[in-house]
Write a protein that holds these residues in place. Sequence first.
Motif, short mmCIF file in Angstrom:
data_model
loop_
_atom_site.label_atom_id
_atom_site.label_comp_id
_atom_site.label_asym_id
_atom_site.label_seq_id
_atom_site.Cartn_x
_atom_site.Cartn_y
_atom_site.Cartn_z
N GLY A 1 0.79 -1.28 -0.05
CA GLY A 1 0.01 -0.10 0.18
C GLY A 1 0.81 1.22 0.12
O GLY A 1 0.70 2.04 -0.80
N GLU A 2 1.91 1.47 0.74
CA GLU A 2 2.75 2.44 0.86
C GLU A 2 3.58 2.40 -0.42
O GLU A 2 3.83 3.63 -1.01
N GLY A 3 3.88 1.49 -1.06
CA GLY A 3 4.65 1.65 -2.18
C GLY A 3 3.72 2.04 -3.11
O GLY A 3 4.15 2.86 -4.17
N ARG A 4 2.34 1.57 -3.44
CA ARG A 4 1.59 2.17 -4.26
C ARG A 4 1.47 3.53 -4.35
O ARG A 4 1.44 4.42 -5.28
N CYS A 5 1.24 3.91 -3.10
CA CYS A 5 1.11 5.58 -2.74
C CYS A 5 2.46 6.14 -3.15
O CYS A 5 2.27 7.29 -3.74
N LEU A 6 3.48 5.72 -2.95
CA LEU A 6 4.86 6.37 -3.30
C LEU A 6 4.78 6.54 -4.85
O LEU A 6 5.25 7.61 -5.12
N SER A 7 4.56 5.53 -5.46
CA SER A 7 4.63 5.42 -6.88
C SER A 7 3.71 6.35 -7.34
O SER A 7 4.13 7.27 -8.49
N ALA A 8 2.44 6.68 -6.68
CA ALA A 8 1.44 7.72 -7.15
C ALA A 8 1.72 9.08 -7.04
O ALA A 8 1.67 10.16 -7.93
N VAL A 9 2.65 9.27 -5.81
CA VAL A 9 3.14 10.66 -5.61
C VAL A 9 4.19 11.12 -6.44
O VAL A 9 4.05 12.15 -7.26
N GLY A 10 5.05 10.09 -6.92
CA GLY A 10 5.95 10.30 -7.99
C GLY A 10 5.48 10.53 -9.35
O GLY A 10 5.95 11.35 -10.11
N ALA A 11 4.39 9.97 -9.65
CA ALA A 11 3.58 10.19 -10.89
C ALA A 11 2.71 11.57 -11.11
O ALA A 11 2.72 11.85 -12.18
N PHE A 12 2.28 11.76 -9.96
CA PHE A 12 0.98 12.98 -10.00
C PHE A 12 1.34 14.06 -9.02
O PHE A 12 0.43 14.72 -9.08
N ALA A 13 2.53 14.16 -8.31
CA ALA A 13 2.69 15.20 -7.55
C ALA A 13 2.69 16.59 -8.12
O ALA A 13 2.92 16.78 -9.33
N PRO A 14 2.27 17.66 -7.26
CA PRO A 14 1.87 17.52 -5.95
C PRO A 14 0.27 17.27 -6.10
O PRO A 14 -0.56 17.31 -6.97
N LEU A 15 -0.03 16.46 -4.92
CA LEU A 15 -1.48 15.83 -4.86
C LEU A 15 -2.06 15.96 -3.60
O LEU A 15 -1.10 15.90 -2.73
N SER A 16 -3.26 16.05 -3.49
CA SER A 16 -4.13 15.82 -2.25
C SER A 16 -4.13 14.44 -1.69
O SER A 16 -4.05 13.52 -2.49
N VAL A 17 -4.54 14.02 -0.34
CA VAL A 17 -4.75 12.74 -0.11
C VAL A 17 -5.89 12.17 -0.79
O VAL A 17 -6.00 11.03 -1.18
N LYS A 18 -7.01 13.15 -1.08
CA LYS A 18 -8.16 12.64 -1.77
C LYS A 18 -7.39 12.10 -3.26
O LYS A 18 -8.08 10.97 -3.87
N ASP A 19 -6.42 12.96 -4.05
CA ASP A 19 -6.32 12.50 -5.09
C ASP A 19 -5.23 11.47 -5.36
O ASP A 19 -5.16 10.59 -6.04
N LEU A 20 -4.53 11.20 -4.04
CA LEU A 20 -3.72 10.08 -3.92
C LEU A 20 -4.56 8.88 -3.74
O LEU A 20 -3.95 7.90 -4.54
N ALA A 21 -5.79 8.83 -3.04
CA ALA A 21 -6.58 7.90 -3.29
C ALA A 21 -7.05 7.40 -4.35
O ALA A 21 -6.92 6.10 -4.71
N GLN A 22 -7.22 8.37 -5.43
CA GLN A 22 -7.93 8.15 -6.47
C GLN A 22 -6.86 7.50 -7.50
O GLN A 22 -6.78 6.67 -8.23
N ARG A 23 -5.56 8.16 -7.44
CA ARG A 23 -4.48 7.81 -8.37
C ARG A 23 -3.97 6.51 -8.02
O ARG A 23 -3.23 5.61 -8.90
N ALA A 24 -3.74 6.09 -6.50
CA ALA A 24 -3.14 4.65 -6.17
C ALA A 24 -4.39 3.82 -6.28
O ALA A 24 -3.69 2.70 -5.87
N ASN A 25 -5.56 4.14 -6.48
CA ASN A 25 -6.57 3.01 -6.53
C ASN A 25 -6.66 2.34 -5.10
O ASN A 25 -6.92 1.09 -4.91
N VAL A 26 -6.80 3.12 -4.32
CA VAL A 26 -6.85 2.71 -2.71
C VAL A 26 -8.28 3.65 -2.17
O VAL A 26 -8.37 4.63 -2.76
N ASP A 27 -8.81 3.34 -1.09
CA ASP A 27 -9.77 4.22 -0.58
C ASP A 27 -8.99 5.50 0.23
O ASP A 27 -7.75 5.12 0.60
N LYS A 28 -9.71 6.40 0.73
CA LYS A 28 -9.30 7.64 1.36
C LYS A 28 -8.62 7.26 2.70
O LYS A 28 -7.46 7.77 2.79
N ALA A 29 -9.20 6.39 3.22
CA ALA A 29 -8.45 6.18 4.48
C ALA A 29 -7.27 5.45 4.50
O ALA A 29 -6.30 5.64 5.15
N GLN A 30 -7.01 4.50 3.29
CA GLN A 30 -5.81 3.76 3.16
C GLN A 30 -4.73 4.80 2.63
O GLN A 30 -3.66 4.63 3.09
#
Length: 168
Positions: free
Chosen positions: A56-85
């Motif tokens: 989960g952290e790896g997916r989120c780190l890869s999303a930050v790298g691909a789409f930053a800057p981004l919000s947590v809501k955007d991170l959830a969408q881009r990493a394909n996880v729910d907002k809490a994750q």
Amino acid sequence: MPPIDRPAVADAPAARRGRVRTPLPESFTHRLHTLQKLTDKVTQDAYLAATGLPLGEGRCLSAVGAFAPLSVKDLAQRANVDKAQASRAAQALVDKGLVEKTASATDARGVVLRFTPEGQRLWRRLMAVIEARNQQIVACLSDAERAQFDRILTRLVAHARDVAQQGG
């Protein structure tokens, strides 16, 4: 009394007996889920070995790298996880010094996620793992099959997004 309109069923007698045309193990959704679970296990192990990050952290780190800057809501969408994750993973990445959170200029309650220099270095290692995993997953396909699968998968994802936006 007028007849009741029923949807057409290709094999109505079989349907009435409770049999279905496509057995579960052969259904698209079941096989897709099986592929996901099998690849997630190997990917989790690869992420941990190369970066020390769980999946989960790896997916989120890869999303930050691909789409930053981004919000947590955007991170959830881009990493394909729910907002809490996404929120938990973002905080874990902040705690590890890989990502920094800054206040959003457009949303007083929001934050913006960006790499730290260490996060950037780890992201590069992670992207090498992702590339290797992608190659490993499709290794059984010829180049032509990979290209065809890529086109089909792109269409399926676009269609699924359209269906989801229309409410199912």
